[in-house]
Scaffold this motif. Structure first.
Motif, PDB file in Angstrom:
ATOM      1  N   ARG A   1       5.836  -0.713  -9.711  1.00  0.00           N
ATOM      2  CA  ARG A   1       6.924   0.162  -9.270  1.00  0.00           C
ATOM      3  C   ARG A   1       8.285  -0.531  -9.220  1.00  0.00           C
ATOM      4  NH1 ARG A   1       8.004   5.223  -9.830  1.00  0.00           N
ATOM      5  NH2 ARG A   1       9.673   5.759  -8.446  1.00  0.00           N
TER       6      ARG A   1
ATOM      7  N   ARG B   1       0.830  -1.221   0.000  1.00  0.00           N
ATOM      8  CA  ARG B   1       0.000   0.000   0.000  1.00  0.00           C
ATOM      9  C   ARG B   1       0.856   1.259   0.000  1.00  0.00           C
ATOM     10  NH1 ARG B   1      -3.177  -2.993   3.710  1.00  0.00           N
ATOM     11  NH2 ARG B   1      -2.242  -1.898   5.464  1.00  0.00           N
ATOM     12  N   SER B   2       2.057   1.176   0.559  1.00  0.00           N
ATOM     13  CA  SER B   2       2.957   2.335   0.616  1.00  0.00           C
ATOM     14  C   SER B   2       3.530   2.704  -0.745  1.00  0.00           C
ATOM     15  CB  SER B   2       4.117   2.049   1.584  1.00  0.00           C
ATOM     16  OG  SER B   2       3.627   1.833   2.880  1.00  0.00           O
TER      17      SER B   2
ATOM     18  N   VAL C   1       2.027   3.693  -3.174  1.00  0.00           N
ATOM     19  CA  VAL C   1       1.306   4.859  -3.695  1.00  0.00           C
ATOM     20  C   VAL C   1       2.197   6.112  -3.660  1.00  0.00           C
ATOM     21  CG1 VAL C   1       0.239   5.550  -1.504  1.00  0.00           C
ATOM     22  CG2 VAL C   1      -0.903   6.078  -3.656  1.00  0.00           C
ATOM     23  N   TRP C   2       3.210   6.112  -2.786  1.00  0.00           N
ATOM     24  CA  TRP C   2       4.126   7.246  -2.647  1.00  0.00           C
ATOM     25  C   TRP C   2       5.283   7.193  -3.647  1.00  0.00           C
ATOM     26  CZ3 TRP C   2       2.218  11.035   0.055  1.00  0.00           C
ATOM     27  CH2 TRP C   2       1.275  10.747   1.034  1.00  0.00           C
ATOM     28  N   GLU C   3       5.252   6.223  -4.571  1.00  0.00           N
ATOM     29  CA  GLU C   3       6.265   6.076  -5.624  1.00  0.00           C
ATOM     30  C   GLU C   3       7.697   6.080  -5.083  1.00  0.00           C
ATOM     31  OE1 GLU C   3       5.423   9.008  -8.640  1.00  0.00           O
ATOM     32  OE2 GLU C   3       3.685   7.865  -9.325  1.00  0.00           O
TER      33      GLU C   3
ATOM     34  N   GLU D   1       0.673  -3.210  -6.971  1.00  0.00           N
ATOM     35  CA  GLU D   1       1.350  -1.944  -6.646  1.00  0.00           C
ATOM     36  C   GLU D   1       2.860  -2.111  -6.712  1.00  0.00           C
ATOM     37  OE1 GLU D   1      -2.265  -2.266  -3.802  1.00  0.00           O
ATOM     38  OE2 GLU D   1      -0.767  -3.595  -4.663  1.00  0.00           O
TER      39      GLU D   1
END
Length: 160
Positions: free
Chosen positions: A82, A54-55, A57-59, A78
């Motif tokens: 990345r 979930r983290s 999302v901060w790219e 996710e």
């Protein structure tokens, strides 16, 4: 080589720390090296692979956690999106886990005293790398206290 150089962090980087900060590895490499380099630390809301995914999302540019548990992230979209953008030492990971960037350290040296900055070349398989910072290392014969040549088994003696 200082710790923030070893971790390959710089201004503008974003590091997901999968290490707890009460542990010297988390404190030294997951927090202090990040902050001293001008990067930002991303703290997941828990230690599970799902929370870490979930983290993303901060790219993040880096992921600081052991390679073996990090492989559990592969099931999360996710992470898969990345992962190609993550930079060493924690990505991309080699197929052979014995070639992953490695380090050896302890509480008394505030984390690694020996490390590789990136994944290992095949001829260095299993190595823990070169010294970090100002720490001096030598291998001694435990029976005689005499320094041993490179490649010899003995007791690791550190000073820094």
């Amino acid at each position: 080589m200082v710790l923030s150089d070893l971790c390959n962090y710089g201004i503008g980087d974003r590091v997901i720390s999968g290490f707890p900060f009460f542990w010297v590895g988390g404190l030294g490499m997951g927090l202090m090296a990040v902050l001293c380099s001008g990067a930002a630390v991303i703290c997941p809301d828990g230690p599970s692979a799902e929370a870490i995914a979930r983290s993303f999302v901060w790219e993040p540019t880096h992921l600081m956690m052991r390679p073996q548990p990090a492989r559990a992230l592969a099931e999360f979209p996710e992470f898969r999106v990345r992962a190609p953008f993550l930079r060493p030492p924690m990505g991309p990971w080699p197929r052979d886990p014995e070639l992953a960037a490695n380090s050896l350290g302890m509480t008394e040296t505030l984390g690694p005293h020996s490390a590789f900055k990136a994944n290992l070349p095949p001829e260095r398989k299993g190595s823990f790398g070169t010294r970090v910072g100002t720490i001096e290392r030598r291998v001694i014969d435990p029976a005689t206290g005499e320094e041993q040549p490179a490649g010899t088994t003995g007791t690791l003696s550190l000073r820094g």
